[in-house]
Design a protein around this motif. Structure first.
Motif, PDB file in Angstrom:
ATOM      1  N   ASP A 160     -14.908  67.301  51.625  1.00 18.93           N
ATOM      2  CA  ASP A 160     -14.995  67.221  53.091  1.00 18.93           C
ATOM      3  C   ASP A 160     -13.653  67.537  53.740  1.00 18.93           C
ATOM      4  O   ASP A 160     -13.583  68.232  54.764  1.00 18.93           O
ATOM      5  CB  ASP A 160     -15.469  65.826  53.505  1.00 18.93           C
ATOM      6  CG  ASP A 160     -16.923  65.584  53.153  1.00 18.93           C
ATOM      7  OD1 ASP A 160     -17.642  66.576  52.901  1.00 18.93           O
ATOM      8  OD2 ASP A 160     -17.345  64.419  53.125  1.00 18.93           O
TER       9      ASP A 160
ATOM     10  N   ALA B 126     -12.945  71.298  53.411  1.00 18.87           N
ATOM     11  CA  ALA B 126     -13.801  72.125  54.266  1.00 18.87           C
ATOM     12  C   ALA B 126     -13.245  72.244  55.679  1.00 18.87           C
ATOM     13  O   ALA B 126     -13.429  73.275  56.343  1.00 18.87           O
ATOM     14  CB  ALA B 126     -15.214  71.542  54.305  1.00 18.87           C
TER      15      ALA B 126
ATOM     16  N   THR C 111     -19.935  72.392  58.611  1.00 17.30           N
ATOM     17  CA  THR C 111     -19.557  71.621  57.423  1.00 17.30           C
ATOM     18  C   THR C 111     -20.641  70.625  57.035  1.00 17.30           C
ATOM     19  O   THR C 111     -21.087  70.573  55.882  1.00 17.30           O
ATOM     20  CB  THR C 111     -18.235  70.885  57.682  1.00 17.30           C
ATOM     21  OG1 THR C 111     -17.228  71.832  58.043  1.00 17.30           O
ATOM     22  CG2 THR C 111     -17.802  70.121  56.444  1.00 17.30           C
TER      23      THR C 111
END
Length: 206
Positions: free
Chosen positions: A61, A64, A76
């Motif tokens: 995460d 990204a 995302t």
């Protein structure tokens, strides 16, 4: 490598290695012959996998946010949700189909044979090798634009200590402790239903 890649690559290597090395033990722990399953071993095994996967999810995460262009950062969460749903479908429905003798004899084999096409150990090992292959591709084919280029060398050990120190500090907060207690015990009330569900399904109940 950068902050996220330093976390991502070792974590995925550990996930893949854990799954590959458990190939010979996972079926024995499940006790398919009707004996007692190795609950302690299964608990430790899945705790390790979930811990590593949670760490990997945080690193993905974070990466990204800097990997995607500003115009595509909003995608995302969509990519994450689609990927998780697709992986769940392939690993759950796909394994059940490949492990089922009737399905394999009807659609995958020319001549009927006993057992499914894929055992649990082989499927887990295959997923582990897929993790290792994806990790190798990320390690050698994808570079991370490190935000620390102008602020000195990146110290992985220092950042590791800082990350876990922050996590331990957060765990000392009373709201976090209360939430952790709820999340760790909320499934206990549904344990009876989860245990009886396979037996009910064997008797024709959905």
């Amino acid at each position: 490598w950068g902050r996220r890649k330093t976390w991502l690559v070792p974590t995925q290597l550990c996930i893949g290695a854990t799954m590959v090395l458990s190939r010979t033990n996972i079926e024995r722990w499940m006790a398919p012959d009707g004996g007692e399953p190795r609950v302690e071993a299964l608990t430790a095994y899945f705790f390790a996998l979930y811990f590593l996967c949670a760490t990997q999810d945080v690193a993905v995460d974070g990466w990204a946010l800097t990997m995607l262009s500003p115009a595509r950062v909003g995608w995302t969460s969509t990519c994450n949700s689609v990927g998780q749903s697709l992986g769940y479908a392939l690993s759950y429905v796909g394994f059940v189909a490949l492990h089922d003798e009737a399905f394999c004899n009807a659609y995958l084999r020319r001549e009927p044979a006993r057992g499914g096409a894929v055992s649990l150990g082989a499927f887990v090992a295959g997923c582990g090798w897929a993790f290792l292959a994806a990790t190798a591709a990320v390690a050698f084919c994808r570079r991370e634009a490190s935000p620390d280029a102008g602020g000195g060398a990146y110290d992985a050990v220092r950042e590791l200590k800082r990350a876990y120190a922050s996590a331990l500090a957060a765990l000392r907060l009373p709201p976090v402790r209360s939430l952790a207690a709820v999340l760790l015990t909320c499934k206990a009330a549904f344990g009876c239903a989860d245990v009886r569900r396979p037996h009910a399904g064997g008797r024709g109940r959905p």
